[in-house]
Design an enzyme around this catalytic site. Structure first.
Site, mmCIF file in Angstrom:
data_model
loop_
_atom_site.group_PDB
_atom_site.id
_atom_site.type_symbol
_atom_site.label_atom_id
_atom_site.label_comp_id
_atom_site.label_asym_id
_atom_site.label_seq_id
_atom_site.Cartn_x
_atom_site.Cartn_y
_atom_site.Cartn_z
ATOM 1 N N ASN A 145 38.434 50.798 34.822
ATOM 2 C CA ASN A 145 39.041 49.528 34.425
ATOM 3 C C ASN A 145 39.757 49.726 33.089
ATOM 4 O OD1 ASN A 145 39.216 46.407 34.286
ATOM 5 N ND2 ASN A 145 38.259 46.962 32.345
ATOM 6 N N GLU A 146 41.013 49.385 33.045
ATOM 7 C CA GLU A 146 41.794 49.465 31.806
ATOM 8 C C GLU A 146 41.447 50.762 31.066
ATOM 9 O OE1 GLU A 146 41.758 45.771 29.570
ATOM 10 O OE2 GLU A 146 42.667 44.690 31.244
ATOM 11 N N GLU A 154 43.350 41.295 37.667
ATOM 12 C CA GLU A 154 43.001 40.378 36.565
ATOM 13 C C GLU A 154 44.243 39.571 36.248
ATOM 14 O OE1 GLU A 154 40.893 41.781 33.094
ATOM 15 O OE2 GLU A 154 39.724 43.207 34.300
ATOM 16 N N GLN A 196 38.327 34.245 35.384
ATOM 17 C CA GLN A 196 37.235 34.771 36.166
ATOM 18 C C GLN A 196 36.585 33.622 36.936
ATOM 19 O OE1 GLN A 196 34.527 37.308 34.050
ATOM 20 N NE2 GLN A 196 36.140 38.555 33.145
ATOM 21 N N TYR A 236 47.607 38.692 31.963
ATOM 22 C CA TYR A 236 47.132 37.351 31.605
ATOM 23 C C TYR A 236 48.285 36.515 31.071
ATOM 24 C CZ TYR A 236 42.312 38.876 32.131
ATOM 25 O OH TYR A 236 41.116 39.319 32.661
HETATM 26 O O1 AHR Z 1 38.622 39.360 31.728
HETATM 27 C C1 AHR Z 1 38.252 39.715 30.440
HETATM 28 C C2 AHR Z 1 38.648 41.149 30.090
HETATM 29 O O2 AHR Z 1 40.027 41.274 30.070
HETATM 30 C C3 AHR Z 1 38.203 42.226 31.037
HETATM 31 O O3 AHR Z 1 36.896 42.623 30.828
HETATM 32 C C4 AHR Z 1 39.145 43.339 30.729
HETATM 33 O O4 AHR Z 1 39.369 44.178 31.830
HETATM 34 C C5 AHR Z 1 40.401 42.618 30.280
HETATM 35 O O5 AHR Z 1 40.897 43.149 29.104
#
Ligand code: AHR
Length: 535
Positions: free
Chosen positions: A204-205, A339, A388, A284
């Protein structure tokens, strides 16, 4: 303190004002509806809108898992084996296709053995507030939860602080059918049959919280995990094979396009010994970092700014899809937006590490716009996970002790259920414009689809918070009889559902006339509408 004046003069003045407002108030100018011509061509069939674009993300973060899903066997909150019944009921109703777990940044510090069996290790969650992680919700509880809501597993392997052996053994624990020591341990923990693991995240990332790796270093690690972390479930060998999702970009700048280039170039040259089926994209709606926009108590300008920012998802997907097309023209590798969502300032008084924010009508509109973008890119975007699921960021559900409230975003996911696995149909329309200050946005957005039983569906969002929109829709080759569905709107752009007023933003049933073969839809300002076209 009100100043009471009962003099005849004052009373006459008050009566006059009351009459004035009764008469002229009723005639106060209502913004004229804007007219939009829209047509759907049912003969030009597009890609399947994969149900997985309605996926969820549940990380060990704040109250996302503990209190949100898991309350424990001894809780007075009604539960089934520790998992809250109200949340399960609500999630079943939106047909969650898959859940990504256990993170997020948490995943690259997660050691699965601490979360199985009768004795759980108590650890810390340094990413998210440094709080205690009791590990009482682990692999078997996650699988039980998925079973209760009817969703598939998308597990993220720890490639940051874990080892290939640890991840390989996790998959063996979950999926082996033969009586290996790990399969027997799973049986002793209550599940003799192997679990199905539909999706495996390879980190992840990894370019940031997952280990700050360069693309080349990540590729070297990822290939080892792809090779050795196997799914042994006999039911997943020929059909329903586990899909492996590599870490992808986190934006549109050169750093991210270079990342996509590197992974896809390697994929193009991959040998029999490793493979990927997806490349993740994280994006995001935040406008600026750190997240500073309020999730409630904002006005029209912030509404417009956030929607402008969220619409950038389209060009971001297009940019990375174009790179993927060069190395994978057959589109074997899906772009997995695992995400996405709005990320606002933490609610005052909340633990900033818990990422708690409110969820308003603005978020419902934001969600609809993003789902529409994913649907328009359905040939490449075959999975997405909103961040989430519960109590964190742009949540479906918020809980407080035994109380639960469904957010405006939840209702969009519910209204859009017919689009799961439906076939995309192209829609033509002049979106017009909505302007606020120096921001100009399309006034409307729309997608159409045909579901598995042949039913036609239309989803239309009116972004304009002030003016209604009248849609005259033509569906070529279809004799429509009626148009029925639901519309979601509320008095204000920042209207929310709270524990005290949980039904402030809920969809209302709507039906529209068909005149001369045209569907005449009247959309409220700032609304999301989903209708079926009855033939
Ligand atoms: O969703 C919150 C965080 O955002 C996650 O843990 C991460 O993958 C992203 O930076």
């Amino acid at each position: 303190m009100e100043d009471f004046d009962y003099s005849p003069h004052s009373m006459m003045r008050k009566r006059f004002l009351a009459l004035f407002f009764m008469f002229f108030g009723a005639m106060a100018p209502v913004a004229p509806a804007q007219n939009v011509q829209l047509s759907v061509d049912v003969s030009r069939v597009g890609a399947k809108i994969d149900r997985n674009i309605f996926g969820q993300f549940a990380e060990h973060l704040g109250h996302g898992i503990y209190d949100g899903i898991w309350v424990g066997l001894d809780s007075s909150i009604p539960n089934t084996r520790g998992i809250r019944n109200d949340v399960v009921g609500a999630l079943k109703a939106i047909k969650v296709p898959n859940v990504r777990w256990p993170g997020g940044c948490f995943a690259d510090e997660y050691h699965w053995r601490k979360g199985i069996g009768p004795q759980r290790a108590v650890t810390l969650n340094p990413n998210w507030g440094g709080v205690i992680e009791p590990n009482t919700f682990g692999t078997d509880e996650f699988m039980d939860f998925l079973d209760q809501i009817g969703a598939e597993a998308y597990v993220s392997a720890n490639i940051g602080s874990g080892t290939p052996q640890e991840a390989a053994e996790w998959l063996e624990y979950m999926t082996a059918a033969q009586p290996t020591t790990l399969a027997k341990e799973r049986a002793a923990n209550g599940h003799a049959a192997p679990y199905k693991v539909g999706y495996l995240g390879l980190g992840n990332e990894s370019w940031d919280c997952g280990g700050n790796m360069t693309p080349d270093y990540y590729l070297d690690k990822m290939k080892i995990y792809s090779r050795f972390v196997r799914n042994f479930n006999p039911a997943q060998q020929e059909k329903q094979q586990m899909r492996k999702i590599a870490v992808g970009p986190g934006g549109g700048e050169p750093r991210w396009t270079e990342w996509t280039e590197a992974i896809m170039k390697a994929y193009q040259q991959h040998s029999w010994s490793w493979d990927i089926n997806g490349l993740s994209l994280h994006n995001y709606t935040v406008v600026k970092w750190p997240p500073a926009y309020a999730s409630t108590g904002f006005g029209e300008t912030e509404y417009a700014q956030i929607l402008k920012s969220t619409l950038e998802m389209d060009s971001l997907i297009a940019k990375h899809s174009a790179i993927m097309d060069r190395y994978d023209p057959q589109k074997k590798v899906a772009l997995v937006v695992d995400e996405w969502g709005a990320w606002y300032a933490p609610l005052p008084g909340s633990n900033p590490g818990f990422l708690v924010q409110q969820n308003s009508l603005r978020d419902a509109i934001l969600a609809a716009l993003n789902v529409n973008i994913f649907a328009r890119h359905a040939d490449r975007v075959r999975m997405a996970n909103i961040a989430q699921m519960i109590n964190v960021l742009q949540a479906m559900i918020m809980t407080d002790g035994e109380k639960m409230v469904l957010t405006p975003t939840y209702y969009v996911f519910k209204m859009y259920r017919p689009f799961q696995d439906a076939t995309f149909l192209p829609v033509t329309f002049d979106a017009g414009t909505y302007t606020r200050g120096d921001i100009t946005l399309p006034r409307v957005d729309a997608i159409a689809a045909r579901d598995a039983v042949g039913q036609l569906w239309l989803a239309i969002t009116n972004l304009d918070p002030n003016q209604p929109t009248e849609i005259e829709a033509t569906i070529s080759g279809v004799r429509a009889r009626a148009v029925v569905g639901e519309m979601l709107t509320a008095p204000k752009v920042d209207s929310v559902n709270s524990f005290d007023a949980p039904r402030a933003v809920v969809p209302k049933a709507v039906s529209f006339a068909v005149e001369g073969g045209k569907l005449m839809l009247k959309l409220e300002p700032k609304s999301v509408t989903v209708v079926s076209i009855e033939q």
